[in-house]
Design a protein around this motif. Sequence first.
Motif, short mmCIF file in Angstrom:
data_model
loop_
_atom_site.label_atom_id
_atom_site.label_comp_id
_atom_site.label_asym_id
_atom_site.label_seq_id
_atom_site.Cartn_x
_atom_site.Cartn_y
_atom_site.Cartn_z
N GLY A 199 -6.98 -9.74 4.29
CA GLY A 199 -6.08 -10.27 3.29
C GLY A 199 -6.25 -11.76 3.10
O GLY A 199 -7.24 -12.36 3.55
N ALA A 200 -5.30 -12.36 2.43
CA ALA A 200 -5.37 -13.78 2.12
C ALA A 200 -5.37 -14.61 3.40
O ALA A 200 -4.74 -14.25 4.40
N SER A 201 -6.07 -15.73 3.37
CA SER A 201 -6.09 -16.63 4.52
C SER A 201 -5.00 -17.68 4.36
O SER A 201 -4.48 -17.91 3.26
N GLY A 202 -4.64 -18.31 5.47
CA GLY A 202 -3.59 -19.32 5.44
C GLY A 202 -2.26 -18.74 5.86
O GLY A 202 -1.94 -17.59 5.58
N ARG A 203 -1.44 -19.58 6.53
CA ARG A 203 -0.20 -19.05 7.11
C ARG A 203 0.89 -18.79 6.07
O ARG A 203 1.80 -18.00 6.31
N PHE A 204 0.84 -19.44 4.90
CA PHE A 204 1.84 -19.22 3.87
C PHE A 204 1.34 -18.31 2.76
O PHE A 204 2.08 -17.45 2.27
N LYS A 205 0.09 -18.48 2.36
CA LYS A 205 -0.44 -17.66 1.27
C LYS A 205 -0.36 -16.18 1.60
O LYS A 205 -0.10 -15.34 0.73
N SER A 206 -0.58 -15.84 2.88
CA SER A 206 -0.54 -14.43 3.27
C SER A 206 0.86 -13.84 3.11
O SER A 206 1.01 -12.61 2.99
N LEU A 207 1.89 -14.70 3.09
CA LEU A 207 3.25 -14.20 2.93
C LEU A 207 3.49 -13.65 1.53
O LEU A 207 4.41 -12.86 1.31
N GLU A 208 2.66 -14.06 0.56
CA GLU A 208 2.81 -13.55 -0.79
C GLU A 208 2.57 -12.04 -0.82
O GLU A 208 3.22 -11.32 -1.59
N GLU A 209 1.65 -11.55 0.00
CA GLU A 209 1.38 -10.12 0.06
C GLU A 209 2.57 -9.37 0.65
O GLU A 209 2.92 -8.27 0.19
N LYS A 210 3.20 -9.96 1.67
CA LYS A 210 4.37 -9.32 2.27
C LYS A 210 5.53 -9.32 1.29
O LYS A 210 6.27 -8.31 1.19
N ALA A 211 5.73 -10.41 0.57
CA ALA A 211 6.81 -10.47 -0.42
C ALA A 211 6.59 -9.44 -1.52
O ALA A 211 7.55 -8.82 -2.01
N LEU A 212 5.33 -9.24 -1.92
CA LEU A 212 5.00 -8.22 -2.92
C LEU A 212 5.41 -6.84 -2.43
O LEU A 212 6.06 -6.08 -3.15
N GLU A 213 5.04 -6.50 -1.19
CA GLU A 213 5.36 -5.18 -0.67
C GLU A 213 6.87 -4.98 -0.55
O GLU A 213 7.42 -3.95 -0.95
N PHE A 214 7.56 -5.98 0.00
CA PHE A 214 9.01 -5.84 0.18
C PHE A 214 9.71 -5.69 -1.17
O PHE A 214 10.62 -4.87 -1.33
N ASN A 215 9.30 -6.49 -2.15
CA ASN A 215 9.90 -6.37 -3.47
C ASN A 215 9.62 -5.01 -4.09
O ASN A 215 10.48 -4.41 -4.74
N PHE A 216 8.41 -4.50 -3.86
CA PHE A 216 8.07 -3.16 -4.36
C PHE A 216 8.99 -2.10 -3.76
O PHE A 216 9.51 -1.23 -4.49
N PHE A 217 9.21 -2.16 -2.45
CA PHE A 217 10.11 -1.18 -1.81
C PHE A 217 11.52 -1.28 -2.39
O PHE A 217 12.15 -0.26 -2.72
N LEU A 218 12.02 -2.50 -2.51
CA LEU A 218 13.38 -2.68 -3.02
C LEU A 218 13.49 -2.23 -4.47
O LEU A 218 14.50 -1.64 -4.88
N THR A 219 12.45 -2.47 -5.25
CA THR A 219 12.43 -2.01 -6.64
C THR A 219 12.44 -0.48 -6.70
O THR A 219 13.18 0.13 -7.49
N ALA A 220 11.61 0.15 -5.86
CA ALA A 220 11.54 1.61 -5.84
C ALA A 220 12.87 2.24 -5.42
O ALA A 220 13.22 3.35 -5.86
N LEU A 221 13.63 1.52 -4.58
CA LEU A 221 14.92 2.03 -4.11
C LEU A 221 16.07 1.65 -5.02
O LEU A 221 17.24 1.92 -4.70
N ASP A 222 15.75 0.98 -6.15
CA ASP A 222 16.79 0.51 -7.07
C ASP A 222 17.79 -0.38 -6.36
O ASP A 222 19.01 -0.34 -6.63
N TYR A 223 17.27 -1.18 -5.46
CA TYR A 223 18.13 -2.08 -4.68
C TYR A 223 18.62 -3.22 -5.56
O TYR A 223 17.85 -3.82 -6.31
N GLU A 224 19.91 -3.51 -5.48
CA GLU A 224 20.48 -4.61 -6.23
C GLU A 224 20.81 -5.75 -5.29
O GLU A 224 21.48 -5.55 -4.27
N ASP A 225 20.35 -6.96 -5.64
CA ASP A 225 20.61 -8.12 -4.79
C ASP A 225 22.10 -8.45 -4.78
O ASP A 225 22.80 -8.26 -5.75
#
Length: 688
Positions: free
Chosen positions: A662-688
Amino acid sequence: MQAPIAKKIPFLLENHGHQRQDNYYWMRDDERQDDEVLAHLRAENSYCEAKLAPTQHRQKALFEELKSRIKKDDNTVPVRDGKYWYHSEVSGDQEYAKHFRADTFDGQGKTLLLDVNELAHGHEFYDLADMAVSPNEQCLAYCEDYSGRRIYQVRFKDLLTGQLLADELSDCEGQVVWANDNQTVYYVKKDPQTLLGYQVFRHRMGTAQEQDELVYEEQDRSFYMGLGKSRDESLIFIDLEATETSHTYVLDANDANAQAVELTPRIMGHLYDVDKLGEQFYIVSNLDAKNYRLMQATTQTISNPDAWQQVIAHRESVLLESVELFNTYWLVTERELGQIRFVVYQHEQGQMLGEGNVLAFDDPCYFAGVGMNPEPNVSKARIYYSSLTTPGSLYEFDLASGERVLLKQQQVQGDFDPALYQSERLMITARDGVKVPVSLVYRRDSFSKDGTNPLLQYGYGAYGITIDPSFSSGILSLLDRGFVYAIAHIRGSEMLGRAWYDAGKLTQKQNTFNDFIDITQALIEQGYGDADKVCASGGSAGGLLMGAVVNQAPHLYRAIGCHVPFLDVLTTMLDESIPLTTNEYDEWGNPNDEQDYHTIAAYSPYDNIQSQDYPHILVTTGLHDSQVQYWEPMKWVAKMREHKTDDNLLLFKTDLESGHGGASGRFKSLEEKALEFNFFLTALDYED
């Protein structure tokens, strides 16, 4: 926006009288320069972005949330090696570390060795692998990868002047080992097509790489190759590892013209790891010991396994993983009932003195590993410790008393309170009656065992790799939103010993998938998760797991994260030109054999896509992946779009600059994790 629909070009594959029509075979481009392929990947990226655009604010917030828990200014605990203390530092928003050495533990006389931020400047991807200081501590060799393909260039820095030397090595594995003359280094050269390291070269400082001497070449392409140095630094090891067989050659580290000598004969099925301290060799061996035993040999007896002396016997219920050698102690890593433990044995000149003492930890399930202990003439050892509720902690143990001192614990920024979280270890009974371990964590104040919590289940299950329960500041973002997080320790790992691994590979691979599915069903039945809110995630071989699970039990899952996934198993394992194929025949089987062919064909995710409803699916990959080629998930997504009968999200994101990690760097790699978490929450119709 409509999903990208790939063109179909029929391509017939036939083996053992069995025909397969692959309409997306055209997507393979070894050069990664085909305009049509790249255009399709970019179209998929645009589609992924468009479908998640309504929740883009949450994805950005998740990224900032993940980033906010990381201490911006941090450093590692200094480690003594020779006369210097080595450590690294990160600061501010910098993606990479700076590496230093100093005259004292507290940093007096600190000198900068490498600023990785400068090395990575101007590169979309950068990976620094091995850093090796010469024995006289005057020269630094370091290995760099700019593409994510894990093909490294080696450069050398004069630590007295701070200047780079003219010496450069290319197309290497990410490690080098110095001979004791300070003028000779050994490295492994990679095959440019298969990316398999198979040749060991000797480089003399001040000469061109073209003049380097071939020291050893391995003809059997089922072996991986690595280098190491003995604990007493008298030998350089050429370590050869296949799935079921080990083999070792040695070079005299004090002889710049040394020839490679076979340490002990190659015996098919003999797996071992060897080290040397003083006059004694120590071998963790599976000869007549499925879960390994510790053996001892001398220079005269090491070539004859029948003459080895037993130090620690084989045990049916205990996996002996490794031993760290000290002048008067052995620090042995074991695993029983899935849990790591460390046993200290005192010895005198290789003779054990009394019973071993177990070093104690507290959590019900945890991960721990021996840290960097470069000097054997001490009575203290560093051990890294982490659990699902305990941030990474570095302890120093007194090997004589067992007393421990906390040197450093990962600081989680913000309002993190470990008392808010609870971990558990369960044993789930699979369909064949076998009990499978599961590690769980959840937030106490949001968990109710009434089947209302969303559940994220993670798994891997291959190569004997055990995914131990360790702390992740990232997963807090889901726990704080009410998720239960579960690690399924399915067959294919070595969680319950070597037999646990054997029961999840080759003809028994289906056990891996059954275990994961059965754990999901059991966690729902026991109230750990809402049947309509189950997510699952896995990467690489764990991506194969995800692909098989959604084919076989799609109804159980609401959303799936499938990362750098190994999905086209049959086609890949039939092609010896693809990196890693020949190394893995003992893992998946060799489909040139008809029985193995049909075993793989029965579960290969790409070949078993059906016309049925599938969960929401997010697939990610890197264009330059050297482990699992980008076209495997690309083909899988295209075929899935063709056959699936639902309207659920199927999103495919390719990092056009990265590889398997995946992406290199300690912060850039977090973008991939944020993408996955947002995808899960979107799929679950989670409301903030």
